[in-house]
Enzyme design. Structure first.
Site, PDB file in Angstrom:
ATOM      1  N   GLU A 452       0.832  -1.215   0.000  1.00 50.78           N
ATOM      2  CA  GLU A 452       0.000   0.000   0.000  1.00 50.78           C
ATOM      3  C   GLU A 452       0.863   1.262   0.000  1.00 50.78           C
ATOM      4  O   GLU A 452       0.491   2.268  -0.591  1.00 50.78           O
ATOM      5  CB  GLU A 452      -0.972  -0.003   1.184  1.00 50.78           C
ATOM      6  CG  GLU A 452      -2.000  -1.136   1.157  1.00 50.78           C
ATOM      7  CD  GLU A 452      -2.756  -1.276  -0.163  1.00 50.78           C
ATOM      8  OE1 GLU A 452      -2.922  -0.268  -0.869  1.00 50.78           O
ATOM      9  OE2 GLU A 452      -3.154  -2.411  -0.501  1.00 50.78           O
ATOM     10  N   HIS A 455       1.808   2.194  -3.528  1.00 49.76           N
ATOM     11  CA  HIS A 455       0.795   3.042  -4.170  1.00 49.76           C
ATOM     12  C   HIS A 455       0.948   4.484  -3.678  1.00 49.76           C
ATOM     13  O   HIS A 455       0.855   5.437  -4.451  1.00 49.76           O
ATOM     14  CB  HIS A 455      -0.613   2.565  -3.821  1.00 49.76           C
ATOM     15  CG  HIS A 455      -1.039   1.307  -4.517  1.00 49.76           C
ATOM     16  ND1 HIS A 455      -0.971   1.151  -5.878  1.00 49.76           N
ATOM     17  CD2 HIS A 455      -1.572   0.149  -4.044  1.00 49.76           C
ATOM     18  CE1 HIS A 455      -1.443  -0.055  -6.204  1.00 49.76           C
ATOM     19  NE2 HIS A 455      -1.806  -0.677  -5.109  1.00 49.76           N
TER      20      HIS A 455
HETATM   21 ZN   LIG Z   1      -2.654  -2.631  -4.873  1.00 50.71          ZN
END
Ligand SMILES: [Zn+2]
Length: 665
Positions: A452, A455
């Site tokens: 995460e 991202h």
């Molecule tokens: Zn992802």
């Protein structure tokens, strides 16, 4: 602007009488870094803000159309991108909190606003006068910057894909199909939910526990019963049967694609993705399938020796787990004490600091939306330039939806730095003050934390001018590259040494345990990759059918026959079934991953192939990291992904990197 398909037609009721001057969404936020003043947001502010935002959007769309000047990038495309600052502001807060802190009041508001913004959004995307101006800019795009060209191309194509160019009967039929598809996908989801509940009632196992259960249940007859119930969801000839619904969906999609001039729905879906067309995806998936099946067949022999009988589909996970325990003796109870959530986050940060030259520090001056959420400030270590604000919302709570995700509260654009959140469902720390217990993470959780934040970095390091192409606003089969890439840092020895300390003794994680983790991660990949790849191929094959071919399909048996044929042709062995069968394949029927399930494997190839360059140059090689940052992370969607990829790697992505990373050679 976020676009929602859900169309629950609830009559709009005003929530309390609200003086607009008090509404926090109409004010300038005089807060540190302009972050949301959560404590001042009243639930009564949302609906009036959405309504005002929609009015602002409509007024500004009209102003763009009425502009007497000839269409330019600035007066049309950029004006449209900034069509409603109020909507941007309220959506940025609301659609984050409605996922991460979804109280009954928030759900009630969501039910009211979704139809409003869906209808308003559809109206705009079918507006021919607006499209005519966008088209005029698109046709003279040679004179624009490369980034502007990408912005206008994307906008032009999204109008086209929404059927704006159609007229007469085709336009009417297109709209009918869209409405019907939304109903079908909603009904598919409802049926599946009922079937999942029925499965749990019949077997005592919830759908989310299925894999763990199958790996640990020693009762063979019980495993067979659970497998059969799991794999027939949506196909039980009852009220929740999905067969008819699936066929209607597939037929309508094919028809819709054909109206727009594509040979089938897969061609339509792929036309704005990195892969480009179905043939490229097919040619990409088959060698992965072949490698997975070679590995799976070799593993069957080892499992049969252990079981003393032939392996059936319901035996695989159980004997794979037995074999894994025998080979690597990895027990997660041994590793968890080294993966305290707060330390893991430190590791996540230190990797980003080391690789990209960032500085990340807690920002107590920034307000958070829940007491357990933390805020951090990112700056450039070299010149102190402000990069953005990060919220960490790690722990499970009843108001949070399942899974893990990254989202923006504020997108990056010229002069604006982003505000980004990572939401996970990690175990919460113990709340007994006499026996403090931190949140201890599984290996999978640790990978999720790095994933995460990958991202998040894509969002943070963005240096674009326009938010529609900034950060993670890229094609679906490109976006997961950066998250999967960042997972690699989790088990790099230098990074691990900085965070994996026993929460009580402070001892670093033993090297032998790290070796076991690494080996165990490559185990059983014939199965894991095989079931994922099989589902990806099944998805493609369904959506490559034309409406003429689909006309021959009728009833449950035709679906079974097709699945069987596709599985046989791809070389899937009988002991493994696709990760999802058609009647419970929610990604492709109930949500937006139709002809798109391959995206996970596609992005993974990019991630592992790029990682091989890091390994070759040295993981902390500054020139390589700078090139990765400049080529990808700063560019978002402002250039075609393959162009960026070739710039970075000097070559096309090499699919065999995935076989190496997954141990499938
Ligand atoms: Zn992802």
């Amino acid at each position: 602007m976020k676009k929602h398909l859900l169309a629950l037609c609830a009559p709009l009721m005003m929530v309390a009488c609200n003086n607009n001057n008090d509404n926090i969404f109409f004010q300038t936020w005089d807060t540190p870094y302009g972050t949301a003043p959560f404590s001042q947001i009243k639930t009564a502010d949302y609906i009036p803000a959405f309504e005002a935002g929609i009015r602002q959007m409509k007024d500004n769309v009209q102003a763009i159309i009425d502009n007497p000047d000839a269409p330019t990038f600035e007066n049309t495309v950029l004006a449209f991108e900034q069509v409603s600052p109020i909507l941007d502001k309220v959506e940025g807060v609301f659609f984050n909190l409605s996922e991460s802190d979804s109280t009954p009041e928030m759900q009630e508001i969501e039910e009211k606003v979704l139809p409003l913004i869906t209808e308003a959004g559809n109206e705009v995307m079918m507006n021919e006068a607006l499209f005519a101006r966008v088209q005029a800019v698109y046709e003279q795009r040679e004179s624009l910057t490369r980034e502007q060209q990408m912005v206008v191309k994307q906008l032009y194509e999204s109008f086209q894909r929404n059927g704006v160019g159609l007229s007469g009967d085709a336009r009417k039929r297109f709209a009918e199909i869209n409405t019907r598809l939304a109903t079908l996908s909603q009904k598919f989801g409802q049926n599946l939910l009922a079937e999942n509940n029925a499965f749990q009632e019949a077997t005592g196992v919830s759908v989310s526990e299925y894999y763990d259960f199958m790996a640990s249940c020693s009762d063979r007859a019980k495993r067979e019963q659970v497998f059969k119930a799991y794999s027939s969801r949506g196909n039980n000839a009852n009220d929740n049967d999905n067969n008819t619904l699936v066929l209607e969906t597939l037929k309508l999609r094919a028809e819709m694609a054909e109206i727009l001039g594509y040979p089938n729905f897969a061609a339509y879906q792929l036309s704005n993705k990195m892969a480009g067309d179905p043939a490229t995806v097919d040619a990409f998936l088959q060698p992965i399938m072949d490698a997975a099946m070679r590995s799976a067949k070799a593993q069957i022999k080892e499992m049969e020796a252990l079981a003393g009988h032939p392996i059936e589909a319901w035996d695989w996970m159980y004997y794979a787990e037995q074999l894994r325990a025998q080979k690597y003796a990895l027990d997660e109870n041994q590793t968890k004490p080294y993966f305290q959530a707060d330390s893991v986050l430190k590791g996540v940060f230190s990797a980003a600091e080391k690789v990209y030259g960032l500085r990340i520090e807690e920002a107590p001056e920034v307000e958070v939306y829940r007491p357990e959420v933390r805020a951090y400030k990112l700056t450039d270590a070299a010149d102190g330039a402000f990069i953005g604000i990060f919220y960490r919302d790690y722990y499970v709570r009843p108001t949070k939806r399942g899974g893990a995700w990254m989202n923006n509260f504020r997108e990056q654009e010229a002069g604006v730095r982003p505000v980004i959140v990572n939401v996970c469902n990690f175990p919460a720390p113990g709340d007994d003050p006499t026996e403090p217990r931190p949140s201890l993470l599984t290996i999978d959780n640790v990978q999720t934390a790095f994933h995460e934040f990958g991202h998040a970095l894509h969002g943070f390091l963005s240096q674009c001018n326009y938010k529609s192409v900034s950060g993670t606003n890229v094609a679906r089969d490109f976006v997961e590259m950066f998250s999967q890439f960042n997972e690699n840092f989790a088990f790099v020895p230098e990074i691990l040494a900085g965070y994996a300390n026993h929460w009580q003794s402070g001892e670093p994680i033993p090297a032998a345990l790290v070796t076991k983790i690494r080996q165990a991660l490559k185990f059983n990949q014939g199965f894991t990759t095989g079931e994922l790849c099989a589902a990806s191929i099944l998805d493609m094959k369904w959506h490559e059918l034309s409406s003429e071919q689909l006309a021959a399909f009728d009833g449950a048996q035709s679906i079974r026959d097709f699945e069987e044929k596709v599985c046989r042709e791809m070389g899937l062995i009988d002991e493994i079934i696709p990760r999802y069968r058609t009647t419970y394949f929610n990604h492709i029927i109930g949500s937006g991953y139709s002809a798109g399930y391959y995206s996970y494997l596609w992005s993974e190839v990019l991630a592992v192939d790029a990682w091989e360059k890091f390994l070759a140059d040295g993981v902390f090689n500054k020139a390589t990291a700078d090139s990765f940052r400049k080529t990808f992370l700063e560019k978002g969607g402002s250039e075609e992904p393959m162009t960026l990829y070739r710039q970075f790697r000097g070559a096309d992505p090499d699919p065999s990197a995935l076989m190496r990373a997954r141990g499938l050679e």
